[in-house]
Design a protein around this motif. Structure first.
Motif, PDB file in Angstrom:
ATOM      1  N   VAL A  98      -6.719  10.801 -13.945  1.00 35.13           N
ATOM      2  CA  VAL A  98      -6.590  10.492 -12.523  1.00 35.13           C
ATOM      3  C   VAL A  98      -7.031   9.060 -12.291  1.00 35.13           C
ATOM      4  N   VAL A  99      -6.162   8.280 -11.662  1.00 32.70           N
ATOM      5  CA  VAL A  99      -6.436   6.865 -11.406  1.00 32.70           C
ATOM      6  C   VAL A  99      -6.971   6.696  -9.988  1.00 32.70           C
ATOM      7  N   LEU A 122       2.940   1.762  -2.937  1.00 35.65           N
ATOM      8  CA  LEU A 122       2.874   2.125  -1.546  1.00 35.65           C
ATOM      9  C   LEU A 122       1.742   3.097  -1.331  1.00 35.65           C
ATOM     10  N   LYS A 123       1.307   3.191  -0.100  1.00 34.16           N
ATOM     11  CA  LYS A 123       0.194   4.081   0.167  1.00 34.16           C
ATOM     12  C   LYS A 123       0.653   5.478   0.483  1.00 34.16           C
ATOM     13  N   ARG A 124      -0.182   6.417   0.180  1.00 32.95           N
ATOM     14  CA  ARG A 124       0.099   7.765   0.591  1.00 32.95           C
ATOM     15  C   ARG A 124       0.090   7.803   2.102  1.00 32.95           C
ATOM     16  N   PRO A 125       0.658   8.815   2.750  1.00 35.56           N
ATOM     17  CA  PRO A 125       1.160  10.034   2.153  1.00 35.56           C
ATOM     18  C   PRO A 125       2.594   9.938   1.689  1.00 35.56           C
ATOM     19  N   ASN A 175      -7.550   5.059  -1.972  1.00 33.16           N
ATOM     20  CA  ASN A 175      -7.080   6.398  -2.321  1.00 33.16           C
ATOM     21  C   ASN A 175      -7.928   7.460  -1.648  1.00 33.16           C
ATOM     22  N   MET A 176      -7.387   8.656  -1.567  1.00 29.55           N
ATOM     23  CA  MET A 176      -8.144   9.771  -1.036  1.00 29.55           C
ATOM     24  C   MET A 176      -9.334  10.057  -1.954  1.00 29.55           C
ATOM     25  N   GLU A 177     -10.474  10.332  -1.355  1.00 27.13           N
ATOM     26  CA  GLU A 177     -11.675  10.598  -2.130  1.00 27.13           C
ATOM     27  C   GLU A 177     -11.533  11.892  -2.934  1.00 27.13           C
ATOM     28  N   LEU A 178     -12.017  11.859  -4.167  1.00 29.13           N
ATOM     29  CA  LEU A 178     -12.016  13.054  -4.999  1.00 29.13           C
ATOM     30  C   LEU A 178     -13.271  13.866  -4.736  1.00 29.13           C
ATOM     31  N   THR A 179     -13.160  15.162  -4.875  1.00 29.00           N
ATOM     32  CA  THR A 179     -14.342  16.005  -4.740  1.00 29.00           C
ATOM     33  C   THR A 179     -15.180  15.884  -6.013  1.00 29.00           C
ATOM     34  N   SER A 202      -2.681   0.669  -3.180  1.00 31.42           N
ATOM     35  CA  SER A 202      -3.077   2.058  -3.160  1.00 31.42           C
ATOM     36  C   SER A 202      -2.691   2.622  -4.497  1.00 31.42           C
ATOM     37  N   PRO A 203      -2.489   3.917  -4.638  1.00 32.41           N
ATOM     38  CA  PRO A 203      -2.216   4.445  -5.957  1.00 32.41           C
ATOM     39  C   PRO A 203      -1.122   3.673  -6.646  1.00 32.41           C
ATOM     40  N   LEU A 204      -0.106   4.339  -6.999  1.00 33.78           N
ATOM     41  CA  LEU A 204       0.959   3.608  -7.673  1.00 33.78           C
ATOM     42  C   LEU A 204       1.879   3.031  -6.629  1.00 33.78           C
ATOM     43  N   ALA A 205       2.001   3.707  -5.521  1.00 33.33           N
ATOM     44  CA  ALA A 205       2.902   3.235  -4.487  1.00 33.33           C
ATOM     45  C   ALA A 205       2.134   2.444  -3.474  1.00 33.33           C
TER      46      ALA A 205
END
Length: 296
Positions: A264-265, A18-21, A270-274, A56-59
Motif C-alpha cells: 500500500v502506497v 488524480l485524487k480520489r474519489p 491520501n485517505m488515512e489508514l487504520t 495524490s495516490p496514483l491519480a
C-alpha cells in the motif's frame, strides 16, 4: 535478496495523478518468485490554472483538475461535436447505460437520456449533461461515462490544456525495474485511452515506453478479486508472482484474495489508514523503498 533472472510484469493500476474519489493509477509487477504491486504515482496540471498541481495516490489530481475540466466544458464539447460519429456513439452508450440503470434501480431516481430523436438539439444535449453530471456526482465508473470523459481529455491533452505529472520517484524507479527485466502495466478505473493520454502527454514528455500494457474496468472492477485473476492470466503470470501497489485498501484486499502480493502506497492527501491496515499491509511512501528482485 538474491538476484535471479526475472520475467516481471509491473502493473500500474488506476489512473495516475488524480485524487480520489476518482480514478487512480497503480503499479502492478509480475515476476517469478515475486509479488505484484500497485500504487498511485501521478499528478495533473492544467495550463492556465493558477492552482498548484496536486499529488495524490496514483491519480494525482483527477478530482482537482480532470473532473472539473469535464464539468466546466461538457456542454460546449457536446455542442461542438454533436453531429460527429464518435460523439454519437458516446451518447448512444450513455442512453444504454441509463436504460440499464432504470431496469436495475427502479426505486431510485435515475437521470435518463431520451432514446428518441430530438428536434431540439439544445434539450437533447442538456439531458446528456444532466446524466453525466449525475453519474460523476455519484462517483460512477460506467464504461459509457469513462469513454466520453476519455474523448474530452484527449482533446484537452492534444491542445495542451492539460498535462500529466508523476511523482519525482516514479520514473527513475520504473526505469530501474525495467532495466532489471520487469514489465510494467497500468490498471485503472479510467479508460485505457485516458491512461495513454495522461502518460503520453506528461510534463516529462511521452512516458508510454515505461509500460508494457494497459487495463481498465473492461477486465473487471478494481475491488473484485476476479479482476486480478483475469489480469494475471492475461499477462501470463501466476498471482503469487505479482506485486501490486495501491493506495486503496479495498483494492489491496481484492488483489490479496486473488493470491497477489500487495504493498500500500501512502502519499500526501491520501485517505488515512487504520492501525489495523497499517499492521496488515506492507506500507511504502516512495517507489524508492520498493526493491524488486527474484524474491520480494
Amino acid at each position: 535478496m538474491g538476484e535471479s533472472p526475472l520475467s516481471v510484469c509491473l502493473f500500474y493500476a488506476g489512473t495516475g495523478s488524480l485524487k480520489r474519489p476518482y480514478h487512480r493509477t497503480a503499479l502492478f509487477l509480475c515476476m517469478p518468485c515475486s509479488l505484484p504491486a500497485m500504487c498511485d504515482a501521478q499528478r495533473m496540471s492544467w495550463s492556465g490554472d493558477t492552482r498548484p498541481a496536486m499529488k495524490s495516490p496514483l491519480a494525482g489530481t483527477n478530482k482537482d483538475i480532470l473532473f472539473p475540466y469535464i464539468k466546466e466544458n461538457l456542454e460546449e464539447y457536446l455542442s461542438a461535436h454533436w453531429e460527429e460519429d464518435e460523439c454519437k456513439q458516446d451518447v448512444h452508450l450513455l442512453k444504454k447505460q441509463a436504460e440499464e440503470d432504470l431496469r436495475q434501480n427502479k426505486a431510485c431516481h435515475v437521470h435518463a437520456v431520451d432514446q428518441t430523436v430530438h428536434t431540439d438539439e439544445e434539450k437533447a444535449i442538456r439531458e446528456v449533461v444532466d446524466n453525466v453530471l449525475w453519474q460523476m456526482a455519484a462517483d460512477r465508473k460506467s464504461t459509457a461515462l469513462k469513454q466520453l470523459q476519455g474523448h474530452m481529455w484527449r482533446a484537452a491533452y492534444m491542445t495542451g490544456k492539460i498535462k500529466g505529472e508523476v511523482y519525482q520517484d516514479v520514473v527513475p524507479a520504473i526505469r530501474r525495474w525495467r532495466h532489471r527485466g520487469l514489465k510494467v502495466y497500468i490498471y485503472s478505473s479510467g479508460s485505457v485511452e485516458a491512461q495513454k493520454l495522461l502518460f503520453g502527454y506528461s510534463v516529462q514528455g511521452d512516458l508510454l515506453d515505461l509500460f508494457d500494457g494497459h487495463f481498465d474496468t473492461n477486465i473487471g472492477a478494481k475491488v473484485e478479486s476476479k479482476s486480478y485473476e483475469n489480469i494475471a492470466e492475461r499477462i501470463g503470470c501466476q498471482p503469487e508472482e505479482i506485486m501490486f501497489l495501491t493506495d486503496v485498501t479495498r483494492e489491496a484486499k481484492a488483489a490479496e484474495d486473488a493470491g497477489v502480493n500487495v504493498a500500500v502506497v501512502v502519499r500526501p492527501g491520501n485517505m488515512e489508514l487504520t492501525e489495523e491496515e497499517r499492521k496488515h499491509y506492507r506500507i511504502i511512501t516512495s517507489f524508492n523503498q520498493l526493491e524488486l528482485s527474484g524474491n520480494v
